[in-house]
Design a protein around this motif. Structure first.
Motif, PDB file in Angstrom:
ATOM      1  N   ILE A 288       0.845  -1.207   0.000  1.00 22.90           N
ATOM      2  CA  ILE A 288       0.000   0.000   0.000  1.00 22.90           C
ATOM      3  C   ILE A 288       0.874   1.249   0.000  1.00 22.90           C
ATOM      4  O   ILE A 288       0.645   2.182  -0.780  1.00 22.90           O
ATOM      5  N   ILE A 289       1.890   1.269   0.847  1.00 14.53           N
ATOM      6  CA  ILE A 289       2.778   2.436   0.912  1.00 14.53           C
ATOM      7  C   ILE A 289       3.538   2.609  -0.399  1.00 14.53           C
ATOM      8  O   ILE A 289       3.664   3.729  -0.908  1.00 14.53           O
ATOM      9  N   LEU A 290       4.017   1.513  -0.968  1.00 12.15           N
ATOM     10  CA  LEU A 290       4.733   1.577  -2.244  1.00 12.15           C
ATOM     11  C   LEU A 290       3.822   2.098  -3.361  1.00 12.15           C
ATOM     12  O   LEU A 290       4.236   2.920  -4.178  1.00 12.15           O
ATOM     13  N   GLU A 291       2.581   1.630  -3.379  1.00 14.71           N
ATOM     14  CA  GLU A 291       1.630   2.092  -4.392  1.00 14.71           C
ATOM     15  C   GLU A 291       1.342   3.580  -4.236  1.00 14.71           C
ATOM     16  O   GLU A 291       1.261   4.313  -5.227  1.00 14.71           O
ATOM     17  N   ILE A 292       1.220   4.049  -3.018  1.00 11.77           N
ATOM     18  CA  ILE A 292       0.960   5.472  -2.788  1.00 11.77           C
ATOM     19  C   ILE A 292       2.173   6.309  -3.183  1.00 11.77           C
ATOM     20  O   ILE A 292       2.038   7.373  -3.808  1.00 11.77           O
ATOM     21  N   ILE A 293       3.374   5.845  -2.849  1.00 14.99           N
ATOM     22  CA  ILE A 293       4.592   6.602  -3.203  1.00 14.99           C
ATOM     23  C   ILE A 293       4.755   6.676  -4.721  1.00 14.99           C
ATOM     24  O   ILE A 293       5.004   7.749  -5.274  1.00 14.99           O
TER      25      ILE A 293
END
Length: 157
Positions: A43-48
């Motif tokens: 999720i964090i990677l997708e948002i970044i």
């Protein structure tokens, strides 16, 4: 008169793109948290990656609005436009690299893949981003040359 209408149309179109880009990023954030079966790192990677991708599009559009303002003020050949075209070239390159990272593992329906491995491939759109980036950098150099020629002509009165 025709030029003013075109500039107003382009400015309105760029405003629509800014709003659309912002909405797409907000939708990306909500959809990243909506899927329950994914871990927090994904999720964090997708948002970044989404922030880099949509942020670059936002900055491209915002910089184009600045260029359009200088054209409207009848001052297209100045140092700011040279800088703006360079920035756009770098932003397009960032969008291309980010798109290549995001879409590397996804199969393409076109049947055309570049540097294909069992894990993924580069898509042809990456090279379009690369060419557009180079085009923007070339435009920066053209505007620099035009500004220098204009300054020389202003001095030879």
């Amino acid at each position: 008169m025709k030029n003013k209408k075109r500039i107003r149309f382009l400015n309105g179109f760029l405003n629509i793109i800014l709003v659309f880009t912002t909405l797409l990023f907000i939708i990306l954030i909500f959809s990243a948290f909506k899927t329950a079966d994914r871990n927090i790192i994904n999720i964090i990677l997708e948002i970044i990656l989404g922030l880099i991708f949509f942020g670059s599009y936002f900055m491209i559009t915002f910089t184009l609005k600045k260029i359009l303002k200088l054209i409207r003020d009848k001052n297209p050949f100045n140092i700011n436009n040279i800088t703006y075209f360079k920035r756009i070239g770098y932003y397009i390159f960032i969008v291309g690299v980010t798109d290549a990272i995001i879409n590397y593992p996804k199969p393409t329906n076109l049947g055309f893949e570049i540097m294909s491995t069992q894990y993924g491939s580069l898509k042809p759109i990456f090279f379009l981003y690369l060419v557009l980036s180079i085009l923007s950098l070339i435009l920066s150099d053209v505007f620099r040359m035009a500004m220098e020629i204009k300054q020389e002509n202003d001095l030879t009165v």
